[in-house]
Design an enzyme around this catalytic site. Structure first.
Site, short mmCIF file in Angstrom:
data_model
loop_
_atom_site.label_atom_id
_atom_site.label_comp_id
_atom_site.label_asym_id
_atom_site.label_seq_id
_atom_site.Cartn_x
_atom_site.Cartn_y
_atom_site.Cartn_z
N LEU A 185 0.75 -1.23 0.04
CA LEU A 185 -0.01 0.04 0.02
C LEU A 185 0.76 1.12 0.02
O LEU A 185 2.10 1.20 0.51
CB LEU A 185 -0.83 0.02 1.24
N ASP A 186 0.63 2.33 -0.64
CA ASP A 186 1.37 3.74 -0.75
C ASP A 186 1.17 3.94 0.90
O ASP A 186 0.38 3.91 1.70
CB ASP A 186 0.44 4.66 -1.29
N VAL A 187 2.41 4.69 1.11
CA VAL A 187 2.68 5.29 2.40
C VAL A 187 1.44 6.27 2.72
O VAL A 187 1.00 6.35 4.01
CB VAL A 187 3.88 6.32 2.59
#
Length: 306
Positions: free
Chosen positions: A137-139
Protein backbone atom coordinates in the site's frame (compact mmCIF):
# COMPACT_ATOMS: atom_id res chain seq x y z
CA UNK A 1 33.67 8.17 -11.75
CA UNK A 2 31.70 5.11 -12.87
CA UNK A 3 31.51 3.95 -16.51
CA UNK A 4 28.74 1.79 -17.98
CA UNK A 5 28.00 0.47 -21.47
CA UNK A 6 24.53 1.20 -22.83
CA UNK A 7 23.33 -2.07 -24.41
CA UNK A 8 21.90 -2.01 -27.92
CA UNK A 9 18.59 -3.29 -26.53
CA UNK A 10 18.03 0.12 -24.90
CA UNK A 11 18.43 2.07 -28.14
CA UNK A 12 15.80 4.81 -28.35
CA UNK A 13 15.21 4.97 -24.59
CA UNK A 14 15.41 8.25 -22.67
CA UNK A 15 18.85 8.63 -21.17
CA UNK A 16 17.49 9.00 -17.62
CA UNK A 17 15.52 5.74 -17.95
CA UNK A 18 18.39 3.87 -19.62
CA UNK A 19 20.91 5.13 -17.04
CA UNK A 20 18.65 4.05 -14.19
CA UNK A 21 18.39 0.55 -15.64
CA UNK A 22 22.12 0.00 -16.17
CA UNK A 23 23.36 1.69 -12.98
CA UNK A 24 20.78 0.72 -10.35
CA UNK A 25 20.11 4.36 -9.43
CA UNK A 26 16.60 5.79 -9.38
CA UNK A 27 15.55 8.06 -12.24
CA UNK A 28 15.26 10.95 -9.81
CA UNK A 29 18.89 10.42 -8.76
CA UNK A 30 19.97 10.33 -12.41
CA UNK A 31 18.05 13.54 -13.12
CA UNK A 32 19.75 15.21 -10.15
CA UNK A 33 23.13 14.18 -11.55
CA UNK A 34 22.21 15.46 -15.01
CA UNK A 35 21.21 18.80 -13.52
CA UNK A 36 24.53 19.05 -11.69
CA UNK A 37 26.53 18.14 -14.81
CA UNK A 38 27.45 14.71 -13.55
CA UNK A 39 26.35 12.57 -16.52
CA UNK A 40 28.18 12.11 -19.83
CA UNK A 41 27.11 10.00 -22.77
CA UNK A 42 29.64 9.16 -25.48
CA UNK A 43 31.99 11.77 -24.04
CA UNK A 44 29.46 14.61 -24.19
CA UNK A 45 27.69 16.12 -21.21
CA UNK A 46 23.99 15.23 -20.92
CA UNK A 47 21.80 18.28 -20.34
CA UNK A 48 18.31 16.77 -20.58
CA UNK A 49 16.89 13.50 -19.29
CA UNK A 50 14.75 13.27 -22.43
CA UNK A 51 17.81 12.84 -24.65
CA UNK A 52 17.72 9.47 -26.43
CA UNK A 53 20.44 6.82 -26.36
CA UNK A 54 21.46 4.92 -29.50
CA UNK A 55 23.08 1.87 -27.89
CA UNK A 56 26.74 0.92 -27.61
CA UNK A 57 27.63 4.26 -26.00
CA UNK A 58 29.64 4.71 -22.82
CA UNK A 59 27.76 6.32 -19.96
CA UNK A 60 29.82 8.09 -17.32
CA UNK A 61 28.53 9.08 -13.90
CA UNK A 62 30.57 11.46 -11.79
CA UNK A 63 30.50 11.33 -7.97
CA UNK A 64 27.77 8.70 -7.92
CA UNK A 65 28.41 5.85 -5.50
CA UNK A 66 26.27 2.82 -6.25
CA UNK A 67 23.15 2.89 -4.04
CA UNK A 68 22.68 0.32 -1.34
CA UNK A 69 19.25 -1.11 -0.70
CA UNK A 70 18.07 -0.55 2.87
CA UNK A 71 17.49 -3.69 4.91
CA UNK A 72 14.67 -3.71 7.48
CA UNK A 73 15.71 -2.86 11.02
CA UNK A 74 13.59 -3.54 14.08
CA UNK A 75 11.55 -0.46 15.02
CA UNK A 76 7.99 0.00 16.16
CA UNK A 77 5.70 2.06 13.92
CA UNK A 78 2.98 3.91 15.80
CA UNK A 79 -0.55 2.96 14.82
CA UNK A 80 0.18 -0.38 13.13
CA UNK A 81 -2.41 -2.97 14.19
CA UNK A 82 -2.29 -6.72 13.71
CA UNK A 83 -5.73 -7.65 12.39
CA UNK A 84 -5.00 -11.39 12.18
CA UNK A 85 -2.05 -13.74 12.59
CA UNK A 86 -1.38 -17.46 12.32
CA UNK A 87 1.68 -19.56 11.52
CA UNK A 88 1.45 -18.79 7.79
CA UNK A 89 0.55 -15.13 7.50
CA UNK A 90 -0.15 -11.87 9.25
CA UNK A 91 -2.76 -9.31 8.17
CA UNK A 92 -1.77 -5.76 9.08
CA UNK A 93 -4.01 -2.71 9.40
CA UNK A 94 -1.54 -0.06 8.22
CA UNK A 95 -1.88 3.60 9.20
CA UNK A 96 -1.00 6.52 6.97
CA UNK A 97 2.69 7.53 7.06
CA UNK A 98 4.00 3.97 7.22
CA UNK A 99 5.54 2.27 4.17
CA UNK A 100 5.05 -1.41 3.37
CA UNK A 101 8.83 -1.92 3.47
CA UNK A 102 12.06 0.15 3.43
CA UNK A 103 13.10 1.67 0.13
CA UNK A 104 15.62 4.11 -1.30
CA UNK A 105 14.58 7.66 -0.50
CA UNK A 106 12.27 6.67 2.40
CA UNK A 107 13.58 6.95 5.95
CA UNK A 108 10.25 6.69 7.77
CA UNK A 109 8.76 3.62 9.47
CA UNK A 110 7.64 0.50 7.62
CA UNK A 111 5.43 -2.53 8.21
CA UNK A 112 8.30 -5.01 7.86
CA UNK A 113 10.39 -3.14 10.44
CA UNK A 114 7.42 -3.02 12.80
CA UNK A 115 6.91 -6.78 12.46
CA UNK A 116 10.59 -7.39 13.16
CA UNK A 117 10.40 -5.25 16.30
CA UNK A 118 7.24 -7.09 17.37
CA UNK A 119 8.92 -10.48 17.12
CA UNK A 120 6.97 -11.61 14.06
CA UNK A 121 9.16 -13.78 11.85
CA UNK A 122 8.21 -13.46 8.19
CA UNK A 123 9.07 -15.49 5.10
CA UNK A 124 12.64 -15.16 3.82
CA UNK A 125 11.42 -15.15 0.21
CA UNK A 126 11.72 -11.95 -1.77
CA UNK A 127 14.36 -9.23 -1.88
CA UNK A 128 16.07 -8.50 1.45
CA UNK A 129 14.19 -5.24 2.03
CA UNK A 130 10.76 -6.76 1.33
CA UNK A 131 10.91 -10.34 2.53
CA UNK A 132 7.44 -11.77 3.04
CA UNK A 133 5.72 -8.83 1.33
CA UNK A 134 3.18 -10.05 -1.24
CA UNK A 135 1.34 -6.74 -1.71
CA UNK A 136 1.95 -3.09 -0.95
CA UNK A 137 0.00 0.00 0.00
CA UNK A 138 1.22 3.55 -0.64
CA UNK A 139 2.63 5.43 2.35
CA UNK A 140 -0.35 7.79 2.09
CA UNK A 141 -2.94 4.99 1.94
CA UNK A 142 -4.22 3.26 5.07
CA UNK A 143 -5.84 -0.12 5.54
CA UNK A 144 -5.31 -3.84 5.18
CA UNK A 145 -2.34 -5.69 3.70
CA UNK A 146 -1.09 -9.25 4.12
CA UNK A 147 2.48 -10.41 4.79
CA UNK A 148 3.56 -14.05 4.44
CA UNK A 149 5.24 -15.79 7.37
CA UNK A 150 5.81 -19.24 5.85
CA UNK A 151 7.51 -19.98 2.54
CA UNK A 152 4.48 -21.82 1.19
CA UNK A 153 2.23 -18.88 2.09
CA UNK A 154 4.55 -16.53 0.20
CA UNK A 155 4.46 -18.66 -2.95
CA UNK A 156 0.71 -19.30 -2.87
CA UNK A 157 -0.27 -15.71 -2.05
CA UNK A 158 2.10 -14.25 -4.64
CA UNK A 159 0.49 -16.42 -7.28
CA UNK A 160 -2.99 -15.54 -6.06
CA UNK A 161 -2.24 -11.83 -6.52
CA UNK A 162 -0.79 -12.50 -9.98
CA UNK A 163 -3.88 -14.50 -10.95
CA UNK A 164 -6.22 -11.79 -9.57
CA UNK A 165 -7.79 -14.19 -7.10
CA UNK A 166 -7.52 -11.78 -4.15
CA UNK A 167 -10.48 -9.52 -3.32
CA UNK A 168 -9.19 -6.01 -2.60
CA UNK A 169 -11.86 -3.47 -1.69
CA UNK A 170 -11.17 0.21 -1.11
CA UNK A 171 -13.31 3.16 -0.11
CA UNK A 172 -12.38 6.42 -1.80
CA UNK A 173 -13.73 9.94 -1.49
CA UNK A 174 -13.67 11.50 -4.95
CA UNK A 175 -14.32 15.12 -5.82
CA UNK A 176 -17.57 15.82 -7.61
CA UNK A 177 -19.92 13.14 -8.90
CA UNK A 178 -18.62 10.44 -11.25
CA UNK A 179 -20.95 9.76 -14.17
CA UNK A 180 -22.10 7.04 -14.41
CA UNK A 181 -22.53 6.32 -10.71
CA UNK A 182 -21.16 2.83 -11.29
CA UNK A 183 -18.58 1.89 -13.88
CA UNK A 184 -15.26 0.46 -14.96
CA UNK A 185 -12.12 2.38 -15.86
CA UNK A 186 -9.77 0.49 -18.14
CA UNK A 187 -6.67 2.40 -19.19
CA UNK A 188 -2.92 1.57 -19.24
CA UNK A 189 -0.77 3.05 -16.47
CA UNK A 190 2.93 3.88 -16.62
CA UNK A 191 5.46 6.35 -15.30
CA UNK A 192 4.51 9.97 -15.92
CA UNK A 193 6.78 11.34 -18.66
CA UNK A 194 7.46 14.50 -16.70
CA UNK A 195 7.76 13.20 -13.14
CA UNK A 196 9.67 10.37 -11.48
CA UNK A 197 7.19 10.31 -8.58
CA UNK A 198 3.97 10.30 -10.54
CA UNK A 199 2.08 7.77 -12.64
CA UNK A 200 -0.17 8.49 -15.61
CA UNK A 201 -2.28 6.91 -18.31
CA UNK A 202 0.26 6.37 -21.07
CA UNK A 203 0.38 4.51 -24.35
CA UNK A 204 2.26 1.27 -23.80
CA UNK A 205 1.61 1.33 -20.04
CA UNK A 206 0.56 -1.72 -18.04
CA UNK A 207 -3.00 -2.99 -18.44
CA UNK A 208 -5.07 -1.61 -15.55
CA UNK A 209 -8.72 -2.11 -14.59
CA UNK A 210 -10.65 -0.36 -11.81
CA UNK A 211 -14.31 -0.98 -10.93
CA UNK A 212 -16.21 1.57 -8.84
CA UNK A 213 -19.71 2.15 -7.52
CA UNK A 214 -21.24 5.04 -5.61
CA UNK A 215 -21.99 4.53 -1.93
CA UNK A 216 -22.90 8.11 -0.99
CA UNK A 217 -23.24 11.27 -3.11
CA UNK A 218 -22.78 14.63 -1.38
CA UNK A 219 -22.53 18.22 -2.55
CA UNK A 220 -18.73 18.38 -2.80
CA UNK A 221 -17.68 14.77 -3.08
CA UNK A 222 -18.77 11.16 -3.61
CA UNK A 223 -17.90 8.15 -1.48
CA UNK A 224 -17.01 5.24 -3.75
CA UNK A 225 -16.41 1.55 -3.25
CA UNK A 226 -13.56 0.48 -5.50
CA UNK A 227 -12.58 -3.03 -6.57
CA UNK A 228 -9.20 -3.50 -8.21
CA UNK A 229 -8.87 -6.07 -10.94
CA UNK A 230 -5.19 -5.17 -11.30
CA UNK A 231 -2.83 -3.61 -8.77
CA UNK A 232 -0.70 -0.90 -10.36
CA UNK A 233 1.11 1.86 -8.50
CA UNK A 234 -1.33 4.71 -7.71
CA UNK A 235 -3.98 2.94 -9.81
CA UNK A 236 -7.10 4.29 -8.07
CA UNK A 237 -5.64 7.78 -7.85
CA UNK A 238 -4.64 7.86 -11.52
CA UNK A 239 -7.86 6.37 -12.89
CA UNK A 240 -10.21 8.61 -10.91
CA UNK A 241 -8.17 11.70 -11.76
CA UNK A 242 -8.31 10.67 -15.43
CA UNK A 243 -12.12 10.82 -15.43
CA UNK A 244 -12.07 14.23 -13.75
CA UNK A 245 -12.68 13.15 -10.16
CA UNK A 246 -9.40 13.10 -8.21
CA UNK A 247 -9.37 11.87 -4.65
CA UNK A 248 -10.04 14.49 -2.02
CA UNK A 249 -6.72 15.43 -0.41
CA UNK A 250 -4.55 14.24 -3.31
CA UNK A 251 -2.69 17.28 -4.72
CA UNK A 252 -0.33 15.10 -6.78
CA UNK A 253 -3.29 14.19 -9.00
CA UNK A 254 -5.13 17.48 -9.04
CA UNK A 255 -7.40 17.73 -6.00
CA UNK A 256 -8.84 21.05 -4.86
CA UNK A 257 -6.48 22.13 -2.05
CA UNK A 258 -9.14 24.38 -0.55
CA UNK A 259 -11.52 21.47 -0.04
CA UNK A 260 -8.76 19.36 1.50
CA UNK A 261 -7.84 22.19 3.88
CA UNK A 262 -11.47 22.70 4.87
CA UNK A 263 -11.74 18.99 5.71
CA UNK A 264 -8.42 18.94 7.56
CA UNK A 265 -6.95 16.32 5.20
CA UNK A 266 -3.20 16.04 4.76
CA UNK A 267 -3.33 12.94 2.51
CA UNK A 268 -5.58 11.31 -0.05
CA UNK A 269 -8.93 9.98 1.20
CA UNK A 270 -8.31 6.32 0.38
CA UNK A 271 -8.62 3.31 2.68
CA UNK A 272 -8.25 -0.44 2.06
CA UNK A 273 -11.39 -1.56 3.89
CA UNK A 274 -11.57 -5.23 2.94
CA UNK A 275 -9.18 -8.03 2.02
CA UNK A 276 -10.26 -11.57 1.12
CA UNK A 277 -8.45 -14.63 -0.23
CA UNK A 278 -8.24 -18.40 0.02
CA UNK A 279 -5.98 -19.27 2.94
CA UNK A 280 -2.71 -20.66 1.51
CA UNK A 281 -2.61 -23.81 3.66
CA UNK A 282 -6.12 -24.30 5.05
CA UNK A 283 -7.86 -23.87 1.70
CA UNK A 284 -10.77 -21.88 3.15
CA UNK A 285 -11.78 -18.37 2.18
CA UNK A 286 -10.84 -15.74 4.78
CA UNK A 287 -11.93 -12.12 4.85
CA UNK A 288 -10.86 -9.13 6.93
CA UNK A 289 -12.27 -5.62 7.34
CA UNK A 290 -10.94 -2.31 8.63
CA UNK A 291 -12.68 0.76 10.04
CA UNK A 292 -11.94 4.25 8.76
CA UNK A 293 -9.10 5.96 10.66
CA UNK A 294 -9.93 9.15 12.55
CA UNK A 295 -8.76 11.65 9.91
CA UNK A 296 -10.84 10.06 7.16
CA UNK A 297 -13.89 9.62 9.40
CA UNK A 298 -13.79 13.30 10.43
CA UNK A 299 -13.45 14.46 6.83
CA UNK A 300 -16.37 12.28 5.71
CA UNK A 301 -18.55 13.60 8.52
CA UNK A 302 -17.85 17.16 7.35
CA UNK A 303 -18.73 16.25 3.76
CA UNK A 304 -21.97 14.64 4.92
CA UNK A 305 -22.90 17.72 6.95
CA UNK A 306 -22.20 20.14 4.12
Amino acid sequence: MSVFLIPDALAGERVDAAAARVTGHSRSRILDLIESGGVELGGARVVKGSQRVVGGELLELLEAPRPTTPVPAARIADGVRIAYEDRDLVVVDKPVGVAAHPSLGWDGPSVTEHLAASGVQVSTSGAAERQGVVQRLDVGTSGLMVVAKSEIAYSVLKQAFRDRRVDKVYHALAQGHPDPFQGTIEAPIGRHPGSDWKMAIVEGGRHSVTHYETLEAHRAATLLEVHLETGRTHQIRVHLAAIGHPLVGDPLYGCDPRLAARLGLERQWLHAVELGFVHPTRGEYVQFTSEYPDDLARALDLVRAD
